[in-house]
Design a protein around this motif. Structure first.
Motif, PDB file in Angstrom:
ATOM      1  N   LEU A  66       2.898   1.469   5.493  1.00  0.00           N
ATOM      2  CA  LEU A  66       3.536   0.552   6.425  1.00  0.00           C
ATOM      3  C   LEU A  66       4.791  -0.231   5.697  1.00  0.00           C
ATOM      4  O   LEU A  66       5.937  -0.228   6.329  1.00  0.00           O
ATOM      5  N   ALA A  67       4.545  -0.830   4.713  1.00  0.00           N
ATOM      6  CA  ALA A  67       5.626  -1.451   3.875  1.00  0.00           C
ATOM      7  C   ALA A  67       6.608  -0.459   3.453  1.00  0.00           C
ATOM      8  O   ALA A  67       8.039  -0.778   3.523  1.00  0.00           O
ATOM      9  N   ARG A  68       6.420   0.743   2.976  1.00  0.00           N
ATOM     10  CA  ARG A  68       7.377   1.547   2.568  1.00  0.00           C
ATOM     11  C   ARG A  68       8.115   2.299   3.629  1.00  0.00           C
ATOM     12  O   ARG A  68       9.461   2.455   3.511  1.00  0.00           O
ATOM     13  N   ASP A  69       7.592   2.195   4.671  1.00  0.00           N
ATOM     14  CA  ASP A  69       8.279   2.690   5.932  1.00  0.00           C
ATOM     15  C   ASP A  69       9.484   1.618   6.456  1.00  0.00           C
ATOM     16  O   ASP A  69      10.385   2.154   7.003  1.00  0.00           O
ATOM     17  N   HIS A  70       9.340   0.452   6.000  1.00  0.00           N
ATOM     18  CA  HIS A  70      10.218  -0.608   6.380  1.00  0.00           C
ATOM     19  C   HIS A  70      11.104  -0.602   5.080  1.00  0.00           C
ATOM     20  O   HIS A  70      12.439  -0.973   5.331  1.00  0.00           O
ATOM     21  N   ASN A  71      10.904  -0.382   3.866  1.00  0.00           N
ATOM     22  CA  ASN A  71      11.759  -0.713   2.891  1.00  0.00           C
ATOM     23  C   ASN A  71      11.073  -0.060   1.582  1.00  0.00           C
ATOM     24  O   ASN A  71       9.964  -0.204   0.903  1.00  0.00           O
ATOM     25  N   ASP A  72      11.800   1.273   1.181  1.00  0.00           N
ATOM     26  CA  ASP A  72      11.316   1.936   0.225  1.00  0.00           C
ATOM     27  C   ASP A  72      11.381   1.382  -1.108  1.00  0.00           C
ATOM     28  O   ASP A  72      10.741   2.044  -2.244  1.00  0.00           O
ATOM     29  N   GLU A  73      11.794   0.114  -1.292  1.00  0.00           N
ATOM     30  CA  GLU A  73      11.885  -0.590  -2.496  1.00  0.00           C
ATOM     31  C   GLU A  73      10.891  -1.726  -2.469  1.00  0.00           C
ATOM     32  O   GLU A  73      10.928  -2.375  -3.415  1.00  0.00           O
ATOM     33  N   PHE A  74      10.138  -1.894  -1.659  1.00  0.00           N
ATOM     34  CA  PHE A  74       9.025  -2.971  -1.466  1.00  0.00           C
ATOM     35  C   PHE A  74       8.068  -2.726  -2.380  1.00  0.00           C
ATOM     36  O   PHE A  74       7.636  -1.582  -2.964  1.00  0.00           O
ATOM     37  N   LEU A  75       7.696  -3.955  -3.182  1.00  0.00           N
ATOM     38  CA  LEU A  75       6.760  -3.820  -4.212  1.00  0.00           C
ATOM     39  C   LEU A  75       5.171  -4.545  -3.829  1.00  0.00           C
ATOM     40  O   LEU A  75       5.125  -5.539  -3.089  1.00  0.00           O
ATOM     41  N   LEU A  76       4.407  -3.752  -4.396  1.00  0.00           N
ATOM     42  CA  LEU A  76       2.885  -4.129  -3.988  1.00  0.00           C
ATOM     43  C   LEU A  76       2.048  -4.651  -5.513  1.00  0.00           C
ATOM     44  O   LEU A  76       2.158  -3.742  -6.347  1.00  0.00           O
ATOM     45  N   LEU A  77       1.647  -5.596  -5.415  1.00  0.00           N
ATOM     46  CA  LEU A  77       1.364  -6.120  -6.720  1.00  0.00           C
ATOM     47  C   LEU A  77      -0.360  -6.825  -6.516  1.00  0.00           C
ATOM     48  O   LEU A  77      -0.649  -7.299  -5.635  1.00  0.00           O
ATOM     49  N   ASP A  78      -1.207  -6.132  -7.156  1.00  0.00           N
ATOM     50  CA  ASP A  78      -2.694  -6.441  -6.730  1.00  0.00           C
ATOM     51  C   ASP A  78      -3.448  -7.354  -7.825  1.00  0.00           C
ATOM     52  O   ASP A  78      -3.069  -7.520  -9.161  1.00  0.00           O
ATOM     53  N   GLU A  79      -4.306  -8.065  -7.207  1.00  0.00           N
ATOM     54  CA  GLU A  79      -5.282  -8.696  -7.933  1.00  0.00           C
ATOM     55  C   GLU A  79      -6.359  -8.151  -7.870  1.00  0.00           C
ATOM     56  O   GLU A  79      -7.258  -8.497  -6.613  1.00  0.00           O
ATOM     57  N   THR A  80      -7.148  -7.710  -8.806  1.00  0.00           N
ATOM     58  CA  THR A  80      -8.548  -6.911  -8.645  1.00  0.00           C
ATOM     59  C   THR A  80      -8.986  -7.518  -9.899  1.00  0.00           C
ATOM     60  O   THR A  80      -8.908  -7.618 -11.183  1.00  0.00           O
ATOM     61  N   ILE A  81     -10.299  -7.561  -9.726  1.00  0.00           N
ATOM     62  CA  ILE A  81     -11.504  -7.925 -10.699  1.00  0.00           C
ATOM     63  C   ILE A  81     -12.574  -6.946 -10.435  1.00  0.00           C
ATOM     64  O   ILE A  81     -13.510  -7.106  -9.449  1.00  0.00           O
ATOM     65  N   PRO A  82     -12.930  -6.371 -11.398  1.00  0.00           N
ATOM     66  CA  PRO A  82     -12.193  -6.114 -12.825  1.00  0.00           C
ATOM     67  C   PRO A  82     -10.927  -4.889 -12.272  1.00  0.00           C
ATOM     68  O   PRO A  82     -10.823  -4.612 -10.916  1.00  0.00           O
ATOM     69  N   ARG A  83     -10.243  -4.650 -13.342  1.00  0.00           N
ATOM     70  CA  ARG A  83      -9.043  -3.819 -13.033  1.00  0.00           C
ATOM     71  C   ARG A  83      -9.632  -2.311 -12.513  1.00  0.00           C
ATOM     72  O   ARG A  83     -10.621  -1.802 -13.496  1.00  0.00           O
ATOM     73  N   GLU A  84      -8.920  -1.753 -11.771  1.00  0.00           N
ATOM     74  CA  GLU A  84      -9.642  -0.410 -11.221  1.00  0.00           C
ATOM     75  C   GLU A  84      -8.418   0.438 -10.855  1.00  0.00           C
ATOM     76  O   GLU A  84      -7.530   0.257 -10.156  1.00  0.00           O
ATOM     77  N   PRO A  85      -8.399   1.795 -11.653  1.00  0.00           N
ATOM     78  CA  PRO A  85      -7.304   2.639 -11.399  1.00  0.00           C
ATOM     79  C   PRO A  85      -7.003   3.134 -10.140  1.00  0.00           C
ATOM     80  O   PRO A  85      -6.085   3.633  -9.676  1.00  0.00           O
ATOM     81  N   GLY A  86      -8.257   3.189  -9.144  1.00  0.00           N
ATOM     82  CA  GLY A  86      -8.063   3.714  -7.936  1.00  0.00           C
ATOM     83  C   GLY A  86      -7.269   3.008  -6.964  1.00  0.00           C
ATOM     84  O   GLY A  86      -6.560   3.468  -6.057  1.00  0.00           O
ATOM     85  N   TYR A  87      -6.690   1.670  -7.341  1.00  0.00           N
ATOM     86  CA  TYR A  87      -5.748   1.020  -6.441  1.00  0.00           C
ATOM     87  C   TYR A  87      -4.413   1.597  -6.876  1.00  0.00           C
ATOM     88  O   TYR A  87      -3.398   0.886  -6.034  1.00  0.00           O
ATOM     89  N   ALA A  88      -4.171   2.456  -7.660  1.00  0.00           N
ATOM     90  CA  ALA A  88      -2.752   2.984  -7.991  1.00  0.00           C
ATOM     91  C   ALA A  88      -2.617   4.297  -6.918  1.00  0.00           C
ATOM     92  O   ALA A  88      -1.503   4.792  -7.176  1.00  0.00           O
ATOM     93  N   GLU A  89      -3.797   4.790  -6.261  1.00  0.00           N
ATOM     94  CA  GLU A  89      -3.704   6.045  -5.477  1.00  0.00           C
ATOM     95  C   GLU A  89      -3.097   5.647  -4.129  1.00  0.00           C
ATOM     96  O   GLU A  89      -3.895   5.276  -3.322  1.00  0.00           O
ATOM     97  N   GLY A  90      -1.768   5.768  -3.969  1.00  0.00           N
ATOM     98  CA  GLY A  90      -1.178   5.343  -2.857  1.00  0.00           C
ATOM     99  C   GLY A  90      -1.357   3.892  -2.459  1.00  0.00           C
ATOM    100  O   GLY A  90      -1.176   3.585  -1.008  1.00  0.00           O
ATOM    101  N   GLU A  91      -1.564   3.059  -3.168  1.00  0.00           N
ATOM    102  CA  GLU A  91      -1.573   1.462  -2.688  1.00  0.00           C
ATOM    103  C   GLU A  91      -0.845   0.755  -3.513  1.00  0.00           C
ATOM    104  O   GLU A  91       0.221   0.186  -2.949  1.00  0.00           O
ATOM    105  N   PHE A  92      -1.196   0.463  -4.796  1.00  0.00           N
ATOM    106  CA  PHE A  92      -0.405  -0.613  -5.515  1.00  0.00           C
ATOM    107  C   PHE A  92       0.517  -0.069  -6.678  1.00  0.00           C
ATOM    108  O   PHE A  92       0.186   0.951  -7.242  1.00  0.00           O
ATOM    109  N   ASP A  93       1.797  -0.929  -6.662  1.00  0.00           N
ATOM    110  CA  ASP A  93       2.815  -0.338  -7.901  1.00  0.00           C
ATOM    111  C   ASP A  93       2.400  -1.038  -9.217  1.00  0.00           C
ATOM    112  O   ASP A  93       2.677  -0.584 -10.306  1.00  0.00           O
ATOM    113  N   VAL A  94       1.868  -2.304  -8.901  1.00  0.00           N
ATOM    114  CA  VAL A  94       1.631  -3.260 -10.502  1.00  0.00           C
ATOM    115  C   VAL A  94       0.282  -3.830 -10.262  1.00  0.00           C
ATOM    116  O   VAL A  94      -0.196  -3.972  -9.219  1.00  0.00           O
TER     117      VAL A  94
END
Length: 699
Positions: free
Chosen positions: A472-500
């Motif tokens: 949804l965010a990229r449909d509005h703005n392909d330069e939109f940034l998504l930063l996650d706070e995850t505990i613990p760090r989990e690589p799965g959040y990089a799969e089509g979800e978060f940039d940072v």
């Protein structure tokens, strides 16, 4: 419209959420399981939103009947890699306590205490569990005393996750596109890169099917004559474990876009976090706007604001109105004016999106507590006896900040779900179509106002919903940034979800190095951890020494160590973050901005940011080792390398200057200060005197 999204990938023992996107809360949705492994006992979920736990490796195919038609959701399941282990703790490490009231918490139970209970074997508390290889953090809690919980880690041996990256190009004939996968084995894997399997999948939302993909080993050929609209191709690498999946978008004109890459501007951005109600006095959007010249002077290009929506708290993470700014900070128009002023200064604004929970004072919670039918399922309500607390713990109600509860029409006491000891912020229920529709509307409300979301408690929101938010965010703005706070760090959040992603691994390493618990050389091991942890190479790691949830590094580790730690964050790969006040000598984690504080520290930060900005190697280069000699474990050195530039970085966490002798020739100008260095010449290796940081180009 209601398609549940891209193919999903998991292992046996993991769960996958199935849910329609952009749902109508009043509509009917029905799942059918149309394909599964022969011996599987899995059945289709009965609810519109449900978590499934596949029981065998293989391919599963579900169909969703929705008001907009029938949609397909595929789930590829890989073998179980969990290993039996125990999370142990010596009872003497806990303060005085009743052994019958000790519980354990961690990612395995989403940080809920008083739910899981260890056994006491002699003087050792033990909790047995199956977990995947890697580092696992857990805490033992005496009774309700969360503040005195004892946290520790256990390392489970085993192979890391492989990685995969897709690149595509149009053939010289202009008749087809070729997509090529590069696969890399995980840490401690028995697989060589050439031995890894790569599986390709078409996206069920697009017109092409798997049969339209001409697969030859690690290449896929797509005939452009078959392509009337853009189509997505997914790939996953498989060894002992499976990788985070990558995806490219192939266009009818032959263009190929990498869908998972972060926005270009984020690749070398420096972030500054403001705790909104402590940065100015009084706190307001107008006051913030008048401080933009200060932000410009720091050289930062991205500003992260803690929550600015209506809330009864100073920190703002207890939201009561998701569609309006907090009255004490100013109007929507004043907020927009502040954002515009930041944009004029070349600074993007990241908005703190808090959608795992609401405030206990939110209208929806009041109505759910009162069992208003339309809101009954907005929160997860559990019987009192199932949550490990007694009725006495509920006395005093909301004013006493006791756990959120209600008495039902059946005269049963129920407690709303929450994490840690966060009684004031009950978790919303993403199994509710109404909740999903509501928070999708929240995203749509703000996605065109700001440049990105920092997503609070991202680990508490289902992966499927974050994938929907990202699209949804990229449909509005392909330069939109998504930063996650995850505990613990989990690589799965990089799969089509978060940039940072929060780099908690480096954060803890910097703390331990700073207070002398670890040698400075361990910094490089921590900096390279994302690769060991299975993060794909397109992921950015947000690197920091402190934030609004942590004590100040200066207070814990001292000035000398802080200068080195700040320099580490600003000279290592990743997205560096400066927490307001660290550059002014702040000693309390949410104190008023010390505008009359330490300008020497501010100058130091400005110079480091400028050096990073002026050096391609520092801003975008790779990390490499550097052979050197130094008479202190408080020193570490490394190189950053780009196509046209190589630099050496030496950091000293100690309070006394240290001589560092690299095994290569270096330039004599420090890129941080611009000064000529006091270099003791030798025939091959000059000696550098390092007080806190030295950055020099390699000859």
């Amino acid at each position: 419209m209601h398609h549940p999204g891209p193919p999903r990938f998991c292992a046996v023992g993991e769960t996958v959420e199935l849910a329609p996107r952009a749902p109508d809360p009043d509509a009917d949705y029905e799942w059918t399981l149309v394909e599964k492994p022969a011996e599987s006992e899995l059945s289709a979920p009965e609810a519109a939103v449900a978590e499934i736990e596949p029981d065998l490796p293989g391919s599963y195919r579900f169909e969703l009947e929705s008001p907009a038609g029938t949609h397909e959701q595929r789930v590829r399941v890989f073998p179980d890699v969990r290993r039996e282990t125990s999370f142990d703790l010596d009872r003497t490490e806990l303060p005085d306590h009743d052994p019958d009231e000790v519980s354990i918490m961690g990612p395995f139970n989403e940080h809920r205490f008083a739910r899981e209970w260890p056994t006491l074997e002699g003087d050792t508390y033990r909790y047995e569990i199956e977990v995947q290889p890697g580092t696992h953090r857990y805490g033992y809690v005496p009774g309700e005393d969360f503040e005195n919980a004892v946290w520790t880690n256990v390392e489970i041996p085993g192979p890391g996750r492989p990685r995969v990256r897709l690149e595509g190009k149009i053939e010289e004939s202009d008749e087809a596109v070729t997509v090529t996968a590069e696969a890399t084995p995980g840490t401690d894997s028995e697989y060589a890169a050439a031995d890894l399997e790569v599986e390709f999948y078409a996206d069920d939302r697009d017109p092409l099917s798997d049969d339209d993909l001409e697969i030859d080993g690690r290449e896929v050929r797509i005939d452009l004559a078959d392509l009337e609209e853009a189509t997505r191709v997914h790939a996953v690498a498989v060894g002992e474990r499976h990788s985070v999946a990558d995806v490219v978008v192939v266009h009818p004109d032959g263009r190929v876009d990498r869908a998972n890459d972060p926005p270009e501007w984020a690749e070398d951005a420096v972030v500054y976090e403001i705790f909104v109600r402590s940065f100015t006095d009084p706190a307001s959007f107008e006051a913030l706007e008048r401080r933009v010249p200060y932000l410009e002077s720091l050289g930062i290009d991205c500003l992260w604001l803690t929550p600015v929506l209506e809330s009864p708290t100073e920190h703002g993470y207890h939201t009561t109105d998701y569609f309006d700014t907090a009255a004490d900070l100013g109007t929507r128009e004043e907020f927009a004016s502040f954002v515009d002023r930041c944009h004029e200064a070349g600074i993007r604004v990241v908005f703190d999106l808090v959608i795992n929970h609401t405030a206990r004072e939110h209208a929806a919670f009041d109505m759910s507590a009162a069992q208003v039918p339309e809101y009954d399922d907005w929160y997860v309500w559990e019987p009192l006896e199932d949550v490990g607390i007694g009725a006495a713990d509920l006395e005093g109600g909301r004013d006493a900040d006791s756990p959120p509860s209600r008495v039902t029409t059946e005269e049963r006491i129920e407690v709303a779900d929450y994490y840690f000891n966060w009684h004031g912020i009950p978790n919303v229920n993403y199994d509710s179509l109404a909740v999903r529709s509501f928070f999708r509307a929240v995203v749509e409300e703000w996605v065109d106002v700001v440049d990105g979301f920092r997503c609070d408690v991202a680990w508490g929101v289902p992966h499927g919903f974050w994938k929907e938010v990202a699209d949804l965010a990229r449909d509005h703005n392909d330069e939109f940034l998504l930063l996650d706070e995850t505990i613990p760090r989990e690589p799965g959040y990089a799969e089509g979800e978060f940039d940072v992603h929060y780099d908690t691994t480096l954060y803890y390493a910097l703390r331990e190095i700073g207070n002398g618990q670890r040698a400075a050389d361990d910094l490089l091991e921590a900096a390279r951890a994302p690769e060991r942890e299975g993060f794909p190479d397109w992921s950015l790691q947000m690197r920091y020494v402190e934030n609004h949830d942590e004590t100040r590094y200066l207070t814990d580790c001292g000035e000398a160590a802080q200068r080195a730690a700040v320099a580490a964050v600003l000279t290592l790969p990743g997205m560096p973050m400066i927490y307001y006040g660290q550059e002014r000598g702040a000693t309390e984690y949410r104190q008023r901005m010390p505008w009359e504080g330490d300008s020497r520290a501010t100058t130091y930060h400005r110079r480091l940011v400028a050096a990073r900005r002026d050096s391609e190697a520092l801003s975008r280069g790779t990390l490499a080792d550097l052979e050197y000699e130094a008479d202190s474990e408080r020193v570490v050195a490394f190189t950053r390398e780009a196509d046209a530039e190589r630099v050496a970085v030496a950091l000293n966490f100690g309070s006394d200057p240290v001589e560092v002798t690299p095994d290569v020739l270096v330039d004599s100008v420090d890129l941080v200060t611009g000064d000529e260095l006091a270099v003791e010449d030798g025939t091959e290796s000059p000696t550098l005197e390092v007080e806190d940081v030295v950055v020099v180009r390699l000859e």
